[in-house]
Design an enzyme around this catalytic site. Structure first.
Site, PDB file in Angstrom:
ATOM      1  N   HIS A  12       0.713  -1.116  -0.058  1.00 10.29           N
ATOM      2  CA  HIS A  12       0.027   0.166   0.045  1.00 10.29           C
ATOM      3  C   HIS A  12       0.905   1.179  -0.094  1.00 10.29           C
ATOM      4  CE1 HIS A  12      -3.056   2.775   0.818  1.00 10.29           C
ATOM      5  NE2 HIS A  12      -3.987   1.781   0.543  1.00 10.29           N
ATOM      6  N   ASP A  35      -7.808  -5.385   0.056  1.00  7.75           N
ATOM      7  CA  ASP A  35      -8.316  -6.261  -0.984  1.00  7.75           C
ATOM      8  C   ASP A  35      -8.001  -7.788  -0.704  1.00  7.75           C
ATOM      9  OD1 ASP A  35      -9.684  -4.286  -2.529  1.00  7.75           O
ATOM     10  OD2 ASP A  35      -7.912  -3.443  -3.287  1.00  7.75           O
TER      11      ASP A  35
HETATM   12  N1  CMC Z   1       3.987  -8.116  -4.762  1.00  5.09           N
HETATM   13  C1  CMC Z   1       5.443  -7.881  -4.994  1.00  5.09           C
HETATM   14  N2  CMC Z   1       6.202  -6.816  -4.935  1.00  5.09           N
HETATM   15  C2  CMC Z   1       5.627  -5.656  -4.504  1.00  5.09           C
HETATM   16  C3  CMC Z   1       4.159  -5.529  -4.366  1.00  5.09           C
HETATM   17  C4  CMC Z   1       3.432  -6.606  -4.457  1.00  5.09           C
HETATM   18  N3  CMC Z   1       2.290  -6.814  -4.121  1.00  5.09           N
HETATM   19  N4  CMC Z   1       3.764  -4.316  -4.065  1.00  5.09           N
HETATM   20  C5  CMC Z   1       4.878  -3.608  -4.225  1.00  5.09           C
HETATM   21  N5  CMC Z   1       5.970  -4.275  -4.478  1.00  5.09           N
HETATM   22  C6  CMC Z   1       7.332  -4.109  -4.381  1.00  5.09           C
HETATM   23  C7  CMC Z   1       7.800  -3.337  -5.834  1.00  5.09           C
HETATM   24  O1  CMC Z   1       8.306  -4.136  -6.706  1.00  5.09           O
HETATM   25  C8  CMC Z   1       8.652  -2.321  -5.324  1.00  5.09           C
HETATM   26  O2  CMC Z   1       9.963  -3.282  -5.105  1.00  5.09           O
HETATM   27  P1  CMC Z   1      11.386  -2.182  -5.430  1.00  5.09           P
HETATM   28  O3  CMC Z   1      11.461  -1.331  -4.398  1.00  5.09           O
HETATM   29  O4  CMC Z   1      12.336  -3.333  -5.390  1.00  5.09           O
HETATM   30  O5  CMC Z   1      11.216  -1.651  -6.867  1.00  5.09           O
HETATM   31  C9  CMC Z   1       8.377  -1.978  -3.858  1.00  5.09           C
HETATM   32  O6  CMC Z   1       7.725  -3.084  -3.381  1.00  5.09           O
HETATM   33  C10 CMC Z   1       7.523  -0.695  -3.792  1.00  5.09           C
HETATM   34  O7  CMC Z   1       6.336  -0.794  -4.671  1.00  5.09           O
HETATM   35  P2  CMC Z   1       5.688   0.400  -5.341  1.00  5.09           P
HETATM   36  O8  CMC Z   1       4.911  -0.281  -6.721  1.00  5.09           O
HETATM   37  O9  CMC Z   1       6.630   1.512  -5.816  1.00  5.09           O
HETATM   38  O10 CMC Z   1       4.760   1.049  -4.690  1.00  5.09           O
HETATM   39  P3  CMC Z   1       3.601   2.193  -4.631  1.00  5.09           P
HETATM   40  O11 CMC Z   1       3.103   2.703  -3.342  1.00  5.09           O
HETATM   41  O12 CMC Z   1       3.906   2.793  -5.876  1.00  5.09           O
HETATM   42  O13 CMC Z   1       2.511   0.875  -5.321  1.00  5.09           O
HETATM   43  C11 CMC Z   1       0.346  -0.586  -4.595  1.00  5.09           C
HETATM   44  C12 CMC Z   1       1.331   0.689  -4.256  1.00  5.09           C
HETATM   45  C13 CMC Z   1      -0.700  -1.038  -3.568  1.00  5.09           C
HETATM   46  C14 CMC Z   1       0.098  -0.376  -6.388  1.00  5.09           C
HETATM   47  C15 CMC Z   1       1.456  -2.018  -4.982  1.00  5.09           C
HETATM   48  O14 CMC Z   1       1.948  -2.357  -3.619  1.00  5.09           O
HETATM   49  C16 CMC Z   1       0.797  -3.017  -5.597  1.00  5.09           C
HETATM   50  O15 CMC Z   1       0.787  -3.288  -6.708  1.00  5.09           O
HETATM   51  N6  CMC Z   1       0.193  -3.819  -4.997  1.00  5.09           N
HETATM   52  C17 CMC Z   1      -0.545  -4.935  -5.569  1.00  5.09           C
HETATM   53  C18 CMC Z   1      -1.814  -4.114  -5.757  1.00  5.09           C
HETATM   54  C19 CMC Z   1      -3.036  -4.222  -4.783  1.00  5.09           C
HETATM   55  O16 CMC Z   1      -3.194  -5.188  -3.947  1.00  5.09           O
HETATM   56  N7  CMC Z   1      -3.678  -2.824  -4.831  1.00  5.09           N
HETATM   57  C20 CMC Z   1      -4.604  -2.772  -3.798  1.00  5.09           C
HETATM   58  C21 CMC Z   1      -4.223  -1.525  -3.184  1.00  5.09           C
HETATM   59  S1  CMC Z   1      -5.069  -1.174  -1.467  1.00  5.09           S
HETATM   60  C22 CMC Z   1      -6.733  -0.794  -2.052  1.00  5.09           C
HETATM   61  C23 CMC Z   1      -6.763   0.324  -3.001  1.00  5.09           C
HETATM   62  O17 CMC Z   1      -6.163   1.364  -3.065  1.00  5.09           O
HETATM   63  O18 CMC Z   1      -7.481   0.094  -3.877  1.00  5.09           O
END
Ligand code: CMC
Length: 424
Positions: free
Chosen positions: A302, A359
């Protein structure tokens, strides 16, 4: 300290600090462009606050979520969705008279115009219900053109809250080829949704109170989450003074993406895929860690929570309780718990502070209630609607300027047009 100073090209700029009611601090850069000619750049808005808001407080480090000051744990346990919708919209808990009038209004406006039923006939049977929902919500503006009368805004807020259930369940009934079920005035908000979703003309249908209670809590947990992608979209669209239906429809579209609300559908599909693949969840945790593999553990991570998402804690407990009360067992719940445990002990997830989010468990609950997977994000939309509306109202009441970010241009420099015949 009441201001920060920034040195740029030998000049110093004093930037006022702004402090929120929970002590959060920000640097106000609103005048930076006009005074220095420079802008700030923050792709993905990691460090950018787009507005001041009095609706929801989140402390992602401590795992705190409060609506209008009330802890989410208390609201999920003691309140109901309609009361929470009022709270978000009007800032305080309603008194008895206000609440009963609000419920009556939501009941009174729950039908949609009969002509709108024809719209549903035009969609293919396999249309995603999120596409139908956003189209239908936008179409409401053709029946209720907006005036600048503030009472009209409140009336449209009621219409949206009341009708979204009907539109959502009609989309579902259409996809399974069943006749549409009209709302029943004697039923409360969540009961009425379950009735419209599952009642068929040839059978008596009784709403299961266990499910209605769970649905109330689920919708409360989704009701607002400050400046997330879809809410920011609603505020962005609303800032152009677009009508409320168009603004909410845009929010629904933003929510649909798998990185946002679409994650609840993606989680269930992921759990199903792991089960179909033999249930080896460790293999999928490994894949999620592999940077050359596009797979992510859906329902994990998140932008704001760097501790447990408090909503996920409640939902995990609710999943166990609901399945046991309904006498169900779900192998996908076991896979989810195993995945969670492995991930929480794994250095990749621990070092990045990736925890289950809202989720991760919500789909297990919706599935236990008989709601099909492609309706999960629609359920999220119904839950998030009061939040979107509260933010739209806050934005419009504040008379905010149109939202218009800037950019740093990185394209080609000026060049002369070349006739087609002369191009290589
Ligand atoms: N599985 C594996 N690696 C992950 C995941 C995951 N679910 N989420 C983040 N990472 C890693 C990512 O690869 C990155 O690694 P590195 O620093 O080595 O490059 C690091 O963690 C930071 O991730 P980010 O994508 O830069 O973080 P963000 O804040 O931009 O994205 C997120 C947040 C929720 C989009 C992301 O964690 C994600 O894609 N999660 C899976 C989708 C999900 O469950 N979304 C629902 C969010 S909660 C409800 C809502 O808002 O609707």
């Amino acid at each position: 300290m009441s201001s920060a100073s920034l040195s740029l090209d030998g000049n110093t700029y004093d930037l006022p600090l702004i402090t929120g009611s929970e002590g959060e601090r920000g640097v106000n850069i609103a005048r930076l462009r006009s005074e220095s000619g420079m802008i700030t750049v923050d792709p993905g808005y990691t460090s950018t606050g787009s507005c001041e808001s009095a609706i929801t407080f989140i402390d992602g480090e401590k795992g705190i979520l409060r609506y209008r000051g009330y802890p989410i744990e208390q609201l999920a346990e003691q309140s109901d969705f309609v009361e929470v919708a009022w709270l978000l919209l009007y800032g305080d808990l309603p008194n008895e008279e206000q609440l009963s009038e609000f419920r009556a209004q939501l009941t009174y406006h729950s039908m949609i115009h009969e002509d709108m039923k024809k719209f549903f006939e035009g969609f293919p049977n396999n249309a995603h219900p999120m596409a139908i929902l956003s189209a239908m919500v936008s179409s409401l503006s053709t029946y209720y053109p907006e005036s600048e009368d503030e009472n009209e805004h409140d009336q449209n807020i009621i219409r949206l809250l009341a009708k979204v259930r009907t539109l959502a369940t009609y989309a579902y009934k259409k996809s399974i080829g069943q006749p549409l079920t009209y709302p029943l005035n004697r039923l409360r908000y969540c009961e009425n949704f379950l009735h419209m979703m599952f009642a068929v003309p040839c059978e008596d249908f009784q709403v299961n109170p266990v499910m209605a209670k769970a649905l109330n809590a689920l919708l409360i947990l989704h009701a607002d989450h400050e400046q997330n992608c879809s809410t920011s979209t609603v505020r962005m669209v609303g800032s152009s003074r677009a009508n409320i239906f168009a603004s909410i429809s845009a929010g629904i579209s933003a929510l649909w993406g798998p990185l946002h609300g679409g994650a609840n559908q993606a989680v269930l599909e992921m759990l199903q895929m792991i089960q179909d693949d033999g249930g080896d969840y460790k293999k999928w945790v490994k894949k999620a860690k592999d940077k050359d593999d596009g797979f992510r553990l859906m329902g994990f991570g998140h932008r704001v929570y760097k501790n447990f998402d408090p909503r996920a804690i409640i939902l995990r407990k609710m999943s166990d309780e609901l399945l046991s009360e309904l006498g169900l067992s779900d192998p996908l719940l076991e896979i989810a718990k195993n995945l969670e445990q492995v991930a929480l002990e794994d250095d990749y997830f621990v070092s990045r502070r990736l925890y289950p989010n809202v989720d991760f468990y919500s789909g297990i609950l919706y599935r236990a209630m008989g709601i099909p997977t492609n309706m999960f994000t629609v359920m999220f939309s119904i839950g998030r609607l009061p939040g979107w509306l509260a933010h739209w109202k806050e934005l419009r009441d504040s008379g905010a300027r149109i939202n218009r970010p800037r950019q740093i241009y990185t394209g080609a420099n000026e060049r002369d047009y070349v006739e087609l015949a002369q191009r290589g």
